[in-house]
Design a protein around this motif. Structure first.
Motif, PDB file in Angstrom:
ATOM      1  N   GLY A 198      22.419  38.246  32.792  1.00  0.00           N
ATOM      2  CA  GLY A 198      23.057  37.251  32.766  1.00  0.00           C
ATOM      3  C   GLY A 198      24.568  37.010  32.488  1.00  0.00           C
ATOM      4  O   GLY A 198      25.363  36.629  32.952  1.00  0.00           O
ATOM      5  N   SER A 199      25.157  38.296  31.541  1.00  0.00           N
ATOM      6  CA  SER A 199      26.412  38.453  31.174  1.00  0.00           C
ATOM      7  C   SER A 199      27.172  38.730  32.177  1.00  0.00           C
ATOM      8  O   SER A 199      28.285  38.401  32.518  1.00  0.00           O
ATOM      9  N   GLY A 200      26.642  39.858  33.156  1.00  0.00           N
ATOM     10  CA  GLY A 200      26.984  40.573  34.125  1.00  0.00           C
ATOM     11  C   GLY A 200      27.334  39.383  35.255  1.00  0.00           C
ATOM     12  O   GLY A 200      28.312  39.496  35.880  1.00  0.00           O
ATOM     13  N   ALA A 201      26.454  38.690  35.617  1.00  0.00           N
ATOM     14  CA  ALA A 201      26.406  37.511  36.500  1.00  0.00           C
ATOM     15  C   ALA A 201      27.533  36.556  36.435  1.00  0.00           C
ATOM     16  O   ALA A 201      28.186  36.341  37.021  1.00  0.00           O
ATOM     17  N   ALA A 202      27.579  36.063  35.096  1.00  0.00           N
ATOM     18  CA  ALA A 202      28.676  35.403  34.686  1.00  0.00           C
ATOM     19  C   ALA A 202      29.850  35.817  34.886  1.00  0.00           C
ATOM     20  O   ALA A 202      31.023  35.171  35.179  1.00  0.00           O
ATOM     21  N   GLU A 203      30.248  37.035  34.353  1.00  0.00           N
ATOM     22  CA  GLU A 203      31.541  37.700  34.450  1.00  0.00           C
ATOM     23  C   GLU A 203      31.883  37.959  35.912  1.00  0.00           C
ATOM     24  O   GLU A 203      33.137  37.459  36.304  1.00  0.00           O
ATOM     25  N   ALA A 204      31.163  38.390  36.494  1.00  0.00           N
ATOM     26  CA  ALA A 204      31.504  38.566  38.160  1.00  0.00           C
ATOM     27  C   ALA A 204      31.665  37.046  38.952  1.00  0.00           C
ATOM     28  O   ALA A 204      32.447  37.237  39.736  1.00  0.00           O
ATOM     29  N   PHE A 205      31.023  36.100  38.508  1.00  0.00           N
ATOM     30  CA  PHE A 205      31.060  34.790  39.265  1.00  0.00           C
ATOM     31  C   PHE A 205      32.517  34.322  38.586  1.00  0.00           C
ATOM     32  O   PHE A 205      33.272  33.622  39.526  1.00  0.00           O
ATOM     33  N   SER A 206      32.683  34.302  37.289  1.00  0.00           N
ATOM     34  CA  SER A 206      33.983  33.679  36.872  1.00  0.00           C
ATOM     35  C   SER A 206      35.251  34.732  37.478  1.00  0.00           C
ATOM     36  O   SER A 206      36.180  33.906  37.791  1.00  0.00           O
ATOM     37  N   ALA A 207      35.142  35.924  37.915  1.00  0.00           N
ATOM     38  CA  ALA A 207      36.210  36.401  38.404  1.00  0.00           C
ATOM     39  C   ALA A 207      36.230  35.917  39.912  1.00  0.00           C
ATOM     40  O   ALA A 207      37.540  35.950  40.321  1.00  0.00           O
ATOM     41  N   ALA A 208      35.302  35.928  40.704  1.00  0.00           N
ATOM     42  CA  ALA A 208      35.322  35.707  42.002  1.00  0.00           C
ATOM     43  C   ALA A 208      35.905  34.107  42.253  1.00  0.00           C
ATOM     44  O   ALA A 208      36.689  33.953  43.141  1.00  0.00           O
ATOM     45  N   ALA A 209      35.206  33.375  41.254  1.00  0.00           N
ATOM     46  CA  ALA A 209      35.530  31.814  41.212  1.00  0.00           C
ATOM     47  C   ALA A 209      37.090  31.762  40.972  1.00  0.00           C
ATOM     48  O   ALA A 209      37.832  30.967  41.680  1.00  0.00           O
ATOM     49  N   LYS A 210      37.789  32.347  40.122  1.00  0.00           N
ATOM     50  CA  LYS A 210      39.043  32.313  39.865  1.00  0.00           C
ATOM     51  C   LYS A 210      39.993  32.594  40.911  1.00  0.00           C
ATOM     52  O   LYS A 210      41.214  32.190  41.080  1.00  0.00           O
ATOM     53  N   ARG A 211      39.497  33.864  41.643  1.00  0.00           N
ATOM     54  CA  ARG A 211      40.265  34.165  42.764  1.00  0.00           C
ATOM     55  C   ARG A 211      40.261  33.032  43.893  1.00  0.00           C
ATOM     56  O   ARG A 211      41.238  33.033  44.937  1.00  0.00           O
ATOM     57  N   LEU A 212      39.413  32.116  43.770  1.00  0.00           N
ATOM     58  CA  LEU A 212      39.225  31.183  44.729  1.00  0.00           C
ATOM     59  C   LEU A 212      40.111  29.803  44.324  1.00  0.00           C
ATOM     60  O   LEU A 212      39.949  28.772  45.119  1.00  0.00           O
ATOM     61  N   GLY A 213      40.464  29.988  43.081  1.00  0.00           N
ATOM     62  CA  GLY A 213      41.059  28.784  42.511  1.00  0.00           C
ATOM     63  C   GLY A 213      40.308  27.818  41.804  1.00  0.00           C
ATOM     64  O   GLY A 213      40.761  26.648  41.504  1.00  0.00           O
TER      65      GLY A 213
END
Length: 416
Positions: A198-213
């Motif tokens: 779960g923590s890995g999914a959250a970290e990866a999603f957050s990084a990808a989302a922030k790159r998309l604004g």
């Protein structure tokens, strides 16, 4: 290197030391095990949690693996070995990393030419080290964590797309689908179970989302094994003003989250599963009732448009009286990968089987852009995450368009 990756690396080395030395030679009994593989049926080990909190998924995956073995034997067995039959040796991880570790060693010592499993990233982390130590291929059916593939292991392979791939697709699909609906996502709250999965999914999603604004927060975690209610966490989501809730969890806890949303009614435009263990399951549609309708999930998935997959799932339904979940289809695929590796290698020598698997191309029954084919790090380079949604009492593939059965419906809003 993040603290999580450092800890994973130290943990991996600790397991190796327990086995007989980090980076050391093969176990002393390896020669006897190798000799045992040359006689009788070709053994493939299957490790899944068939007891404990995730037993339903574990039982499904064991059945999927067994059905693959039956199909291989019905087609003539391993023809390059004179038609030798395949036999499934099973182990119950109980959902515990240390049990998975000992069960993996037991199956290898019993002569398994390869292992499949394990449904839980924490368990797969330990099993991967045991497999590497013994030089036996380990083909992961369901394991989201990418940390396992950062150690340079030669014997670790994965059929499903990894956490970063799923999370990246989830963020990209969310941006595209919300903009097409005329409701561009503003802020995502992320609710997840607290282990590496779960923590890995959250970290990866957050990084990808922030790159998309896309703004992400708050990040809220919980213990999936002990949680009994998520009302307080969803109340926190409601207070945050987020217009989308992302959820990464296993079945029971993700169901609790959906029910808590229905009760608390935060102002959300979407609930967005990320590597979620519930939201693409037929059982969730039944158990969640009205709370399940229109929930999205970005994940690996059986190929709903494949006639071969449809036939397999129909056979499973007839035999077991329940819909075949994606995890069971992935277990079927993973067993096929090992069996075809043995077929191509023409031997049960585990190291040669590993080499054959590394260069194999196996037609999957799950969504992908081509055959199962492994990158140098062991990841399936053709695995493709797909967006699904509960619509009209069923789970439909809705994005990307070339894999869709139906159009995504982003018009629903949960309101107090």
């Amino acid at each position: 290197m993040s603290a999580r990756k450092l800890a994973a690396g130290l943990g991996a080395c600790a397991v190796l030391l327990a086995a007989a030395g980090c980076g050391g030679s093969a176990p002393s009994g390896a020669a006897g095990v190798a000799a045992g593989r040359d006689e009788g049926p070709v053994k493939i080990g299957a490790l899944h949690p068939v007891s404990g909190a995730n037993a339903v998924d574990g039982q499904q995956m064991r059945r999927g693996a067994r059905m693959a073995v039956e199909a291989i034997n019905a087609a003539g067995g391993i023809r390059s070995l004179g038609g030798r039959k395949v036999e499934l040796e099973t182990g119950d991880t109980q959902g515990k990393a240390e049990v998975g570790q000992s069960e993996a060693q037991r199956l290898i010592s019993a002569g398994a030419v390869g292992l499949v499993g394990t449904y839980q990233s924490a368990v797969s982390t330990n099993v991967a080290v045991v497999a590497e130590r013994n030089r036996v291929p380990f083909v992961m059916d369901v394991t989201a964590s990418d940390a396992i593939f950062a150690h340079g292991y030669r014997y670790a392979f994965r059929v499903q797309p990894g956490s970063a791939a799923i999370a990246g697709a989830a963020a990209r699909y969310l941006k595209e689908v919300s903009e097409r609906a005329g409701k561009p996502v503003r802020r995502v709250a992320f609710l997840h179970e607290q282990t590496d999965f779960g923590s890995g999914a959250a970290e990866a999603f957050s990084a990808a989302a922030k790159r998309l604004g896309i703004e992400v927060g708050p990040d809220i975690s919980y213990d999936a094994l002990t949680v009994s209610d998520l009302t307080a966490q969803i109340t926190q989501v409601k207070a945050s003003g987020a217009d989308v809730l992302a959820v990464a969890g296993y079945y029971r806890d993700s169901l609790l989250a959906a029910k808590a949303v229905a009760a608390v009614k935060p102002a959300l435009n979407a609930i967005w599963g990320v590597s979620n263990g519930a939201y693409d399951q037929p059982k969730f549609v039944t158990d969640g009732g009205a709370a399940a309708e229109r929930i999205f999930s970005t994940n690996y998935h059986f190929d709903a448009r494949s006639p071969q997959t449809e036939k397999l799932r129909a056979d499973y339904q007839r035999r077991y009286g329940a819909p075949m979940r994606t995890g069971a289809v992935l277990a079927y695929d993973a067993v096929q990968v090992i069996a075809q590796g043995v077929e191509r290698a023409g031997t049960t020598d585990a190291e040669k089987v590993r080499d054959a698997i590394a260069t194999s191309k196996v037609e999957p029954l799950t969504v992908g852009t081509g055959p199962i084919s492994f990158a140098p790090n062991g990841d399936n380079r053709n695995a493709l995450p797909v967006l699904m949604q509960v619509q009209g009492g069923g789970v439909k593939q809705v994005y990307p368009p070339e894999k869709a059965e139906s159009q995504p419906n982003y018009s629903v809003t949960w309101r107090s």
